[in-house]
Scaffold this motif. Structure first.
Motif, PDB file in Angstrom:
ATOM      1  N   GLY A   5     -33.436 -81.358  61.705  1.00 38.77           N
ATOM      2  CA  GLY A   5     -34.793 -80.846  60.953  1.00 38.77           C
ATOM      3  C   GLY A   5     -34.611 -80.007  59.695  1.00 38.77           C
ATOM      4  N   ALA A   6     -33.401 -79.392  59.380  1.00 44.67           N
ATOM      5  CA  ALA A   6     -33.065 -78.739  58.130  1.00 44.67           C
ATOM      6  C   ALA A   6     -32.710 -79.752  56.977  1.00 44.67           C
ATOM      7  CB  ALA A   6     -31.926 -77.872  58.450  1.00 44.67           C
ATOM      8  N   LEU A   7     -32.369 -80.772  57.608  1.00 44.59           N
ATOM      9  CA  LEU A   7     -31.707 -81.817  56.444  1.00 44.59           C
ATOM     10  C   LEU A   7     -33.078 -82.479  55.921  1.00 44.59           C
ATOM     11  CD1 LEU A   7     -28.784 -83.486  58.466  1.00 44.59           C
ATOM     12  CD2 LEU A   7     -28.833 -82.159  56.489  1.00 44.59           C
ATOM     13  N   SER A   8     -34.069 -82.713  56.693  1.00 43.76           N
ATOM     14  CA  SER A   8     -34.981 -83.387  56.196  1.00 43.76           C
ATOM     15  C   SER A   8     -35.667 -82.830  55.023  1.00 43.76           C
ATOM     16  CB  SER A   8     -36.232 -83.573  57.232  1.00 43.76           C
ATOM     17  OG  SER A   8     -36.611 -82.270  57.759  1.00 43.76           O
ATOM     18  N   ALA A   9     -35.488 -81.500  54.911  1.00 43.44           N
ATOM     19  CA  ALA A   9     -35.959 -80.693  53.705  1.00 43.44           C
ATOM     20  C   ALA A   9     -35.369 -81.151  52.653  1.00 43.44           C
ATOM     21  CB  ALA A   9     -35.739 -79.275  53.985  1.00 43.44           C
ATOM     22  N   THR A  10     -34.108 -81.860  52.716  1.00 44.65           N
ATOM     23  CA  THR A  10     -33.473 -82.225  51.471  1.00 44.65           C
ATOM     24  C   THR A  10     -33.282 -83.673  51.252  1.00 44.65           C
ATOM     25  OG1 THR A  10     -31.405 -82.499  52.538  1.00 44.65           O
ATOM     26  CG2 THR A  10     -31.969 -80.403  51.453  1.00 44.65           C
ATOM     27  N   SER A  11     -34.116 -84.446  52.133  1.00 47.81           N
ATOM     28  CA  SER A  11     -34.394 -85.791  52.108  1.00 47.81           C
ATOM     29  C   SER A  11     -35.015 -86.484  50.942  1.00 47.81           C
ATOM     30  CB  SER A  11     -34.692 -86.308  53.254  1.00 47.81           C
ATOM     31  OG  SER A  11     -36.004 -85.872  53.527  1.00 47.81           O
ATOM     32  N   GLY A  12     -35.606 -85.749  50.190  1.00 45.73           N
ATOM     33  CA  GLY A  12     -36.476 -86.095  49.111  1.00 45.73           C
ATOM     34  C   GLY A  12     -37.817 -86.443  49.224  1.00 45.73           C
ATOM     35  N   ALA A  14     -41.663 -87.158  50.411  1.00 40.91           N
ATOM     36  CA  ALA A  14     -42.393 -86.775  51.661  1.00 40.91           C
ATOM     37  C   ALA A  14     -43.006 -88.212  52.211  1.00 40.91           C
ATOM     38  CB  ALA A  14     -43.589 -85.948  51.469  1.00 40.91           C
ATOM     39  N   ALA A  15     -42.575 -88.335  53.438  1.00 42.00           N
ATOM     40  CA  ALA A  15     -43.074 -89.553  54.350  1.00 42.00           C
ATOM     41  C   ALA A  15     -44.367 -89.148  55.131  1.00 42.00           C
ATOM     42  CB  ALA A  15     -42.140 -90.208  55.063  1.00 42.00           C
ATOM     43  N   PRO A  16     -45.300 -90.081  55.263  1.00 43.60           N
ATOM     44  CA  PRO A  16     -46.617 -89.785  55.986  1.00 43.60           C
ATOM     45  C   PRO A  16     -46.181 -89.497  57.518  1.00 43.60           C
ATOM     46  CG  PRO A  16     -46.579 -92.034  55.156  1.00 43.60           C
ATOM     47  CD  PRO A  16     -45.544 -91.416  54.587  1.00 43.60           C
ATOM     48  N   VAL A  17     -46.782 -88.763  57.969  1.00 43.99           N
ATOM     49  CA  VAL A  17     -46.587 -88.676  59.488  1.00 43.99           C
ATOM     50  C   VAL A  17     -47.803 -89.569  60.111  1.00 43.99           C
ATOM     51  CG1 VAL A  17     -46.689 -86.982  61.492  1.00 43.99           C
ATOM     52  CG2 VAL A  17     -45.867 -86.388  59.247  1.00 43.99           C
ATOM     53  N   LEU A  18     -47.082 -90.555  60.877  1.00 44.23           N
ATOM     54  CA  LEU A  18     -47.822 -91.372  61.557  1.00 44.23           C
ATOM     55  C   LEU A  18     -48.764 -91.240  62.785  1.00 44.23           C
ATOM     56  CD1 LEU A  18     -46.037 -94.587  60.250  1.00 44.23           C
ATOM     57  CD2 LEU A  18     -47.928 -93.465  59.271  1.00 44.23           C
ATOM     58  N   ALA A  19     -49.754 -91.222  63.178  1.00 45.07           N
ATOM     59  CA  ALA A  19     -50.377 -90.936  64.482  1.00 45.07           C
ATOM     60  C   ALA A  19     -50.396 -92.136  65.158  1.00 45.07           C
ATOM     61  CB  ALA A  19     -51.670 -90.230  64.466  1.00 45.07           C
ATOM     62  N   ALA A  20     -50.708 -92.105  66.508  1.00 39.59           N
ATOM     63  CA  ALA A  20     -50.534 -93.479  67.253  1.00 39.59           C
ATOM     64  C   ALA A  20     -51.681 -94.502  66.877  1.00 39.59           C
ATOM     65  CB  ALA A  20     -50.644 -92.882  68.738  1.00 39.59           C
ATOM     66  N   ASP A  21     -52.884 -93.702  66.273  1.00 40.75           N
ATOM     67  CA  ASP A  21     -54.002 -94.634  66.080  1.00 40.75           C
ATOM     68  C   ASP A  21     -54.262 -94.950  64.674  1.00 40.75           C
ATOM     69  OD1 ASP A  21     -54.525 -92.072  65.034  1.00 40.75           O
ATOM     70  OD2 ASP A  21     -56.554 -91.681  65.894  1.00 40.75           O
ATOM     71  N   ILE A 194     -32.284 -92.387  54.822  1.00 38.41           N
ATOM     72  CA  ILE A 194     -32.427 -92.786  56.328  1.00 38.41           C
ATOM     73  C   ILE A 194     -32.723 -91.633  57.232  1.00 38.41           C
ATOM     74  CG2 ILE A 194     -30.737 -93.721  58.092  1.00 38.41           C
ATOM     75  CD1 ILE A 194     -29.075 -94.976  55.610  1.00 38.41           C
ATOM     76  N   ILE A 195     -31.836 -90.422  56.823  1.00 39.45           N
ATOM     77  CA  ILE A 195     -32.277 -89.346  57.792  1.00 39.45           C
ATOM     78  C   ILE A 195     -33.643 -88.801  57.652  1.00 39.45           C
ATOM     79  CG2 ILE A 195     -31.317 -87.264  56.154  1.00 39.45           C
ATOM     80  CD1 ILE A 195     -30.655 -87.573  59.874  1.00 39.45           C
ATOM     81  N   ASN A 199     -36.582 -88.342  60.482  1.00 35.43           N
ATOM     82  CA  ASN A 199     -36.969 -87.213  61.115  1.00 35.43           C
ATOM     83  C   ASN A 199     -38.487 -87.026  60.640  1.00 35.43           C
ATOM     84  OD1 ASN A 199     -34.835 -85.687  61.722  1.00 35.43           O
ATOM     85  ND2 ASN A 199     -34.368 -85.061  59.583  1.00 35.43           N
ATOM     86  N   ALA A 200     -39.166 -88.186  60.011  1.00 35.95           N
ATOM     87  CA  ALA A 200     -40.603 -88.178  59.701  1.00 35.95           C
ATOM     88  C   ALA A 200     -41.193 -89.352  60.768  1.00 35.95           C
ATOM     89  CB  ALA A 200     -40.789 -88.441  58.111  1.00 35.95           C
ATOM     90  N   ASN A 201     -40.975 -88.970  61.972  1.00 38.01           N
ATOM     91  CA  ASN A 201     -41.448 -89.812  63.085  1.00 38.01           C
ATOM     92  C   ASN A 201     -41.173 -91.327  62.812  1.00 38.01           C
ATOM     93  OD1 ASN A 201     -43.128 -87.509  63.947  1.00 38.01           O
ATOM     94  ND2 ASN A 201     -44.954 -88.212  63.327  1.00 38.01           N
ATOM     95  N   PHE A 202     -39.875 -91.276  62.441  1.00 39.32           N
ATOM     96  CA  PHE A 202     -39.313 -92.702  62.501  1.00 39.32           C
ATOM     97  C   PHE A 202     -39.891 -93.673  61.608  1.00 39.32           C
ATOM     98  CE2 PHE A 202     -37.556 -96.892  63.905  1.00 39.32           C
ATOM     99  CZ  PHE A 202     -36.405 -96.641  63.975  1.00 39.32           C
ATOM    100  N   TYR A 203     -40.340 -93.166  60.108  1.00 38.34           N
ATOM    101  CA  TYR A 203     -40.783 -93.728  59.255  1.00 38.34           C
ATOM    102  C   TYR A 203     -39.995 -95.022  58.737  1.00 38.34           C
ATOM    103  CZ  TYR A 203     -43.467 -94.383  54.942  1.00 38.34           C
ATOM    104  OH  TYR A 203     -44.101 -95.099  54.019  1.00 38.34           O
ATOM    105  N   ARG A 204     -40.336 -96.192  59.039  1.00 35.75           N
ATOM    106  CA  ARG A 204     -39.489 -97.462  58.941  1.00 35.75           C
ATOM    107  C   ARG A 204     -39.227 -97.650  57.839  1.00 35.75           C
ATOM    108  NH1 ARG A 204     -42.325-101.177  63.470  1.00 35.75           N
ATOM    109  NH2 ARG A 204     -41.499 -99.800  65.396  1.00 35.75           N
TER     110      ARG A 204
END
Length: 240
Positions: A5-12, A14-21, A194-195, A199-204
């Motif tokens: 979770g902390a690493l995601s802050a340095t990942s660069g 911002a990936a969108p958080v995708l909901a199921a719908d 990659i990380i 951490n962003a809901n498996f943002y492919r």
């Protein structure tokens, strides 16, 4: 040790958080690349710097060790064994061992760890190249008045260069892959993508961009090193 979770802050980026719908989560999205191009290039630059720095530093350490092992034969086994043992240390443990000397986990910690990992390949190949120089050729050079430095640069180095370049080529490609473990410190180059995607809901799109970038970088590095080897050792190409 930093959590994912902390690493995601340095990942660069911002990936969108995708909901199921929401819209499908594609494996590759050109818009992600274009929208985050500057960030991707920044991670790529760090990946290249860590790779080049580790291989160069590794070569500077490996060459004296190989020369020492050739001069003092009983040291060859311990030198090779020590480099092999270092390579077996997991990256997490390696960073933990280095932390007391480098301070907080940083790019320096990653660089030193990667440098140590290159030694298992470089020391072995450098030593094999030096041992492959015919003894009668070296004796003839000494008979012609060659000193130690001149003997190395005019005789040993040219004859051992193919083995040297083979080691540098392998070390470069393997280091490209190992740089990604630096995500633990926030200095993982393309591994940060990659990380970040995981951490962003498996943002492919982010995951694939980082993974494909690592593969392409390794392929480009291998081609460049092969070209450099061909350029520096023209005598190894058989005349058809």
């Amino acid at each position: 040790m930093a959590s994912l979770g902390a690493l995601s802050a340095t990942s660069g980026p911002a990936a969108p958080v995708l909901a199921a719908d929401e819209a499908p989560n594609p494996w590759f999205d050109p818009s992600y690349v274009t929208d985050n191009w500057d960030t991707i290039v920044g991670h790529l630059g760090q990946h290249v710097r860590l790779t080049v720095g580790a291989v160069l530093l590794g070569a500077l350490v490996a060459l004296p060790l190989a020369l020492l092992a050739r001069r003092t034969r009983f040291l060859a086994g311990p030198v090779l064994g020590l480099s092999s043992v270092v390579y077996t240390i997991p990256s997490l443990a390696m960073f933990a061992f280095l932390a007391p000397f480098t301070g907080p986990l940083s790019a320096t910690t990653v660089l030193i760890g990667l440098t140590l990992y290159t030694l298992v390949v470089l020391v072995r190949n450098f030593l094999a190249g030096l041992q492959g120089v015919p003894a009668d050729v070296r004796e003839a050079a000494r008979g012609m008045g060659y000193g130690s430095a001149r003997l190395f640069f005019r005789v040993d180095l040219p004859l051992a260069l193919p083995a040297f370049m083979a080691g540098l080529r392998i070390a470069t490609v393997s280091t490209v892959a190992l740089v990604t473990v630096g995500v633990i410190t926030g200095n993982g180059g393309l591994g940060q993508l990659i990380i970040g995607g995981l951490n962003a809901n498996f943002y492919r799109a982010e995951i694939v961009t980082g993974a494909v970038g690592c593969v392409l970088l390794a392929m480009v590095a291998d081609v460049l090193m092969a070209g450099l080897e061909r350029l520096l050792t023209p005598w190894t190409r058989a005349v058809r």
